[in-house]
Design a protein around this motif. Structure first.
Motif, short mmCIF file in Angstrom:
data_model
loop_
_atom_site.label_atom_id
_atom_site.label_comp_id
_atom_site.label_asym_id
_atom_site.label_seq_id
_atom_site.Cartn_x
_atom_site.Cartn_y
_atom_site.Cartn_z
N TYR A 7 1.01 -1.39 -0.10
CA TYR A 7 0.03 -0.33 0.07
C TYR A 7 0.90 1.41 -0.15
CZ TYR A 7 -4.32 -2.77 1.03
OH TYR A 7 -5.29 -2.97 0.73
N LYS A 8 1.82 1.19 0.89
CA LYS A 8 2.98 2.73 0.79
C LYS A 8 2.95 2.59 -0.09
CE LYS A 8 7.16 3.80 3.28
NZ LYS A 8 8.32 3.31 4.08
N TYR A 39 -13.66 2.91 4.52
CA TYR A 39 -14.15 1.58 3.87
C TYR A 39 -14.45 0.83 5.16
CZ TYR A 39 -13.08 -2.74 1.52
OH TYR A 39 -12.67 -3.77 0.57
N ASP A 40 -14.81 0.77 6.25
CA ASP A 40 -15.33 0.25 7.13
C ASP A 40 -16.61 0.37 6.89
OD1 ASP A 40 -13.06 -1.94 8.03
OD2 ASP A 40 -12.18 -0.32 9.70
N ARG A 41 -17.09 1.75 7.39
CA ARG A 41 -18.65 2.12 7.02
C ARG A 41 -18.68 2.18 6.04
NH1 ARG A 41 -19.17 6.95 6.10
NH2 ARG A 41 -17.51 8.39 5.26
N PHE A 42 -18.55 1.78 5.03
CA PHE A 42 -19.20 1.84 3.73
C PHE A 42 -19.55 -0.22 3.71
CE2 PHE A 42 -18.47 5.94 2.23
CZ PHE A 42 -20.11 6.41 2.24
N LEU A 43 -18.72 -0.53 3.97
CA LEU A 43 -18.12 -2.12 3.78
C LEU A 43 -17.44 -2.75 4.91
CD1 LEU A 43 -16.42 -1.93 0.29
CD2 LEU A 43 -19.02 -2.74 0.61
N ILE A 149 -8.19 1.53 -4.62
CA ILE A 149 -9.18 2.15 -4.19
C ILE A 149 -8.79 3.08 -2.80
CG2 ILE A 149 -11.76 2.73 -3.30
CD1 ILE A 149 -12.63 0.98 -5.59
N ILE A 150 -8.79 1.85 -2.15
CA ILE A 150 -8.44 2.66 -0.17
C ILE A 150 -7.31 3.09 -0.95
CG2 ILE A 150 -7.19 1.85 1.66
CD1 ILE A 150 -8.92 -0.40 1.95
N CYS A 151 -5.70 3.26 -1.33
CA CYS A 151 -4.45 3.91 -2.27
C CYS A 151 -5.69 5.02 -1.76
CB CYS A 151 -3.70 3.09 -2.87
SG CYS A 151 -2.31 1.85 -1.72
#
Length: 218
Positions: A7-8, A39-43, A149-151
């Motif tokens: 990710y970095k 991400y936790d909120r949506f998925l 997406i998270i990146c």
């Protein structure tokens, strides 16, 4: 399984800092943590936990399980035995939950419901997603296909952090402050739009967060 190092590297590319000179590891870690919370909120990641019921009256019972405020309760079932025994658990479709320092007080809103003494409650709860080597996590629960997406979100938040640090050191006159803010806004907006689209695609309902109740009784 992708780790924080993966990710970095991607965040460094998305922020235009391939040589990792302008964004510190702390900036990237913090930006990624912010993105992971979105991400936790949506998925949300779901887990189930069986706990004993302490009946108070016909419509109320207490479970000795401390549930942190940020965790969601997606559904409650009650029954006489552990699920592994084959005993069916009955879904509680309407309830109110009051969290306390020692557990949760559950009030059933269904007039036809009877709480069984000595029974069990099966709770479906949210659990934070993890990325290996971030916050001491040993595994990554995020699908590899969602990494980009998270990146994108992590990059946007890292840019905001860098913009704030520039302001603290150089003042608002720094020439790239406004550029960072604009770029971060674009990345975060797209990130949140992608999360919303994913949540709709991966849910049988057209809203981001699931409602109370399980899909079927066991």
């Amino acid at each position: 399984m992708k780790t924080f190092e993966d990710y970095k590297s991607m965040i460094s590319i998305l922020t235009g800092d391939e040589n990792q000179k302008r964004y510190s590891e702390d900036m990237i870690r913090t930006g990624l943590q912010f993105a992971l919370k979105d991400y936790d909120r949506f998925l949300p990641k779901k887990m189930e936990q069986t706990v004993p019921i302490m009946p108070i009256n016909r419509f109320q019972f207490f479970v000795p399980l401390i549930i942190e405020p940020e965790r969601l309760i997606f559904g409650i079932r009650t029954g006489n035995a552990e699920c592994s025994s084959g005993q069916r658990f009955r879904s509680v479709n309407s309830y109110r939950c009051q969290r306390t320092n020692s557990g949760c007080l559950i009030t059933i809103m269904d007039s036809d419901f009877d709480i069984v003494s000595g029974g069990k409650a099966l709770l479906e709860l949210s659990e934070a997603h993890t990325i290996a080597h971030l916050n001491n996590a040993s595994i990554t629960s995020v699908p590899d296909g969602h990494m980009e997406i998270i990146c994108r979100g992590g990059s946007g938040y890292a840019m905001q952090i860098r913009a704030a640090s520039i302001t603290e050191v150089f003042g608002r006159g720094a020439e790239d402050y406004e550029t960072l803010i604009r770029q971060s806004a674009v990345l975060i907006q797209r990130f949140l739009q992608d999360l919303e689209a994913l949540s709709i695609t991966m849910s049988e309902y057209n809203h981001a967060l699931p409602t109370v109740g399980f899909s079927a009784d066991r």
